[in-house]
Design a protein around this motif. Structure first.
Motif, PDB file in Angstrom:
ATOM      1  N   LYS A 194       4.295  -0.451   8.377  1.00  0.00           N
ATOM      2  CA  LYS A 194       5.162  -1.495   7.853  1.00  0.00           C
ATOM      3  C   LYS A 194       5.399  -1.288   6.365  1.00  0.00           C
ATOM      4  N   LYS A 195       6.605  -1.614   5.935  1.00  0.00           N
ATOM      5  CA  LYS A 195       6.970  -1.514   4.531  1.00  0.00           C
ATOM      6  C   LYS A 195       7.344  -2.893   3.997  1.00  0.00           C
ATOM      7  N   ASP A 196       7.005  -3.134   2.732  1.00  0.00           N
ATOM      8  CA  ASP A 196       7.434  -4.361   2.086  1.00  0.00           C
ATOM      9  C   ASP A 196       8.951  -4.357   1.967  1.00  0.00           C
ATOM     10  N   GLU A 197       9.586  -5.487   2.293  1.00  0.00           N
ATOM     11  CA  GLU A 197      11.043  -5.530   2.358  1.00  0.00           C
ATOM     12  C   GLU A 197      11.703  -5.297   1.006  1.00  0.00           C
ATOM     13  N   THR A 198      11.046  -5.687  -0.068  1.00  0.00           N
ATOM     14  CA  THR A 198      11.656  -5.556  -1.399  1.00  0.00           C
ATOM     15  C   THR A 198      11.234  -4.281  -2.112  1.00  0.00           C
ATOM     16  N   SER A 199       9.927  -4.026  -2.181  1.00  0.00           N
ATOM     17  CA  SER A 199       9.443  -2.868  -2.936  1.00  0.00           C
ATOM     18  C   SER A 199       9.405  -1.587  -2.117  1.00  0.00           C
ATOM     19  N   LYS A 200       9.517  -1.715  -0.800  1.00  0.00           N
ATOM     20  CA  LYS A 200       9.449  -0.576   0.122  1.00  0.00           C
ATOM     21  C   LYS A 200       8.092   0.132   0.111  1.00  0.00           C
ATOM     22  N   ARG A 201       7.100  -0.465  -0.540  1.00  0.00           N
ATOM     23  CA  ARG A 201       5.752   0.090  -0.493  1.00  0.00           C
ATOM     24  C   ARG A 201       5.107  -0.279   0.843  1.00  0.00           C
ATOM     25  N   LYS A 202       3.945   0.311   1.121  1.00  0.00           N
ATOM     26  CA  LYS A 202       3.222  -0.030   2.336  1.00  0.00           C
ATOM     27  C   LYS A 202       2.774  -1.489   2.290  1.00  0.00           C
ATOM     28  N   ALA A 203       3.027  -2.211   3.360  1.00  0.00           N
ATOM     29  CA  ALA A 203       2.647  -3.617   3.424  1.00  0.00           C
ATOM     30  C   ALA A 203       1.233  -3.759   3.970  1.00  0.00           C
TER      31      ALA A 203
END
Length: 671
Positions: A194-203
């Protein structure tokens, strides 16, 4: 590895009443279906594009013409491993239960299930083999099987789960669609990160406010991050959980507030490394801990406790002074799990642990110096491939130096795909001899001899295996057995230690404590029939679930369509608790006057009257009253009609009101 729920249980022998193998949850019965399928599915908003189902033709696949009705099957949910894995299993069970599926947790009831959901642990070879054996048993029994957890995530091409549906460790919020596709005869594999919707980092993973079935309704396990920053040469979990991905502190604190309102009494923070929390999102573990403590202090639930999860030495060292302050707080257990793994710097370097023995000693020194009566739990690995006899003796010297009261002793197991698996192994007899030596030393010294006769404040949250005691913990998280008295479960009280053993103490409830608890019940216990007030009944296991905007009790004997807006019976109070991630509910503070409590009860009774009026009983009753009123108006006339009309009206209204109050009283008594 055995099916364990907590690090403190790892060293307990099988004949000990508080061991993981023998300990029973407070309530471990099936959670039956209770709600209609909602148009809003928690798992319907994936963080990645919807994948096309991979339809397999494995054993037991359903014919395409066979009708399928969602929410009608029974699912057995089995979880092995750490606290993080157990939290994932509880979330998956909760999402399925919220969609109408009947959930069973007991191994003895697996035969009743249509589908087996197996949530695996990859730490050791034996735990993976147990998982594989369960897969084969399910196939042989003709069951639909869905696999989840670290084993298939770390090894997606494993032969044992070929053709089966697979749920990745960060895709647990999509368990409903995977289960339904499997029940229809297909197979789905969801393994993406999963990726964070805003930062695109790993959630951090799935949202924390999803529905959840707690094995123990008094304990909430909250994952604060997934993955870690290490690259340990022996660790297979890294292959599954990956690099660090932290949850936002606001999301964690909000979850804490929610579960406190639901009656949770112990909050466990869990992750692969709590000390590394926040390094990927610009915060740290200290800020999170103080945020949680502040939220607990502000909440009316003033007896719940916080337990900090496992941390590796490298990432906790810089925070030690503040962590010591947190662990000294009255609402936080003075307990920390810090694995050392070896007392040799050479072996630690070969393991790529990124710290030295001196670093570990510094952690122990500061915590023991600044946190009164602190419990430090640790782990050691016996027989790492490069461990010489001299290295092993350095590990034994470390154990003799600190005499840890909680110690996990593990033999080295090579995990496929790890660098350590390619190293030349030490002979098995040498590894076992070292394990026996460490175990013998651990058993040679007492843990709680200085506690005999002392007064300890404890919190009871579990039932011991023998059924004679409840398991409670004091501030240092030492296990104290107390009488099996329903008045004590989920409560904080004082005991006098009358007996001590290696792994637990036995406490006698101090004089006056029962009276104090009963007084608290009289002042704080609230009705919850209107949905405005929902507080845990401290004498019974809370089973409050949110349906629309109301809190109702879960009755395992009724289906979801039977509930509607009606308050369920309180007759069935056993079973794991289902939390639908409810918003904060109104809970009185301990300083609230008793007259305010009574005024709220009056309000609840009046609101409850409307609920009873909407039932067939209420409609029938007032229909008869209306017929009587028509008789008054249109009945036979006479010279004294006015007098008779007045007398009849007063009499009928008096009888009607008396009867109505009797019906309400009967309804309340059922609750």
């Amino acid at each position: 590895m055995a099916d364990i729920e907590d690090i403190e249980e790892l060293t307990l022998p099988s004949d000990d009443p508080t061991s993981a193998a023998n300990r029973k949850s407070v309530h471990q019965v099936a959670v039956r279906s209770f709600t209609r399928r909602s148009a809003t599915n928690h798992s319907s908003a994936p963080a990645e594009p919807q994948p096309e189902p991979i339809v397999g033709s494995g054993a037991g696949s359903r014919d395409s013409c066979t009708p399928f009705l969602p929410g009608t099957a029974t699912v057995w949910v089995k979880t092995w491993g750490c606290g993080h894995n157990n939290s994932d299993g509880e979330y998956m069970a909760g999402m399925l239960a919220a969609q109408g599926y009947r959930i069973v947790l007991e191994d003895s009831k697996r035969g009743e299930a249509d589908l087996w959901l197996l949530n695996s642990c990859t730490v050791k070879g034996p735990s993976e083999q147990t998982f594989v054996n369960e897969i084969n048993r399910g196939k042989d029994s003709g069951k639909k099987v869905v696999v989840a957890g670290c084993v298939p995530q770390g090894n997606p091409s494993g032969a044992a789960w070929e053709g089966l549906s697979v749920i990745g460790v960060q895709q647990i919020d999509r368990v409903v669609e995977v289960v339904e596709e499997t029940l229809k005869g297909g197979s789905v594999r969801l393994l993406k990160e999963k990726k964070d919707e805003t930062s695109k980092r790993k959630a951090g993973g799935a949202k924390l406010d999803l529905p959840k079935v707690r094995k123990n309704p008094y304990i909430e396990i909250i994952p604060i991050n997934t993955g870690c920053l290490n690259q340990c040469t022996y660790c297979k979990t890294k292959h599954a959980r990956g690099d660090l991905g932290s949850y936002a502190p606001e999301e964690i604190v909000e979850r804490v507030k929610t579960v406190l309102s639901e009656g949770v009494m112990e909050i466990w923070l869990t992750s692969e490394d709590t000390g590394a929390y926040g390094r990927d999102i610009g915060t740290d573990i200290v800020e999170l801990l103080w945020g949680i403590v502040d939220a607990m202090e502000e909440h009316p639930n003033q007896t719940a406790m916080l337990r900090v999860g496992m941390t590796n030495p490298p990432y906790i060292l810089e925070h030690l002074p503040e962590v010591a302050k947190v662990l000294s707080h009255p609402r936080v257990y003075s307990f920390l799990h810090v694995p050392v793994q070896s007392g040799s710097d050479k072996v630690l370097d070969d393991m790529r642990r990124l710290y030295t023995v001196h670093d570990f000693r510094q952690v122990c020194h500061i915590l023991r110096e600044r946190v009164p009566d602190v419990t430090i739990a640790t782990d050691i690995i016996c027989g790492f491939p490069t461990e010489s006899e001299q290295d092993w003796q350095q590990t034994m010297d470390l154990l003799r130096e600190y005499n840890f009261s909680v110690l996990h002793i593990s033999q080295f197991y090579p995990r496929p795909g790890t660098p350590a698996a390619r190293m030349t192994r030490i002979r098995t007899d040498i590894v076992k001899a070292r394990s026996r030596e460490a175990t013998a030393y651990f058993n040679s010294y007492p843990n709680y001899g200085d506690k005999l006769g002392s007064i300890r404040k404890v919190l009871a949250t579990e039932l011991s295996a023998d059924g004679v005691h409840f398991v409670s913990h004091d501030k240092s998280y030492a296990q104290i057995l107390v009488p099996n008295d329903p008045r004590l479960m989920g409560r904080s009280f004082e005991v006098r230690i009358t007996q001590v053993g290696k792994f637990y103490m036995i406490g006698q409830v101090c004089e006056g404590e029962y009276e104090r608890l009963e007084q608290e019940d009289a002042e704080l216990q609230k009705l919850d029939s209107s949905g405005r007030v929902a507080i845990v009944n401290k004498k019974k296991t809370p089973k409050l679930v949110r349906m629309t905007r109301k809190m109702v009790r879960l009755d395992p004997g009724r289906s979801g369509e039977d509930y509607g807006d009606e308050q369920a019976d309180d007759s069935a109070i056993d079973g794991a608790e289902l939390s639908l991630g409810s918003q904060s509910t109104e809970v009185p503070t301990q300083s609230e006057p008793l007259q305010d409590v009574e005024s709220r009860r009056s309000l609840l009774r009046s609101s409850g009257s409307l609920a009873v009026l909407a039932t067939p009983m209420g409609v029938g009753y007032w229909s008869l009253v209306s017929l009587a009123g028509l008789w008054v108006v249109f009945g036979p006339s006479s010279v004294q009609r006015q007098v008779r009309w007045s007398v009849r009206t007063v009499g009928i209204l008096a009888c009607a009101w008396t009867g109505w109050e009797m019906l309400l009283a009967m309804k309340r008594q059922k609750r």
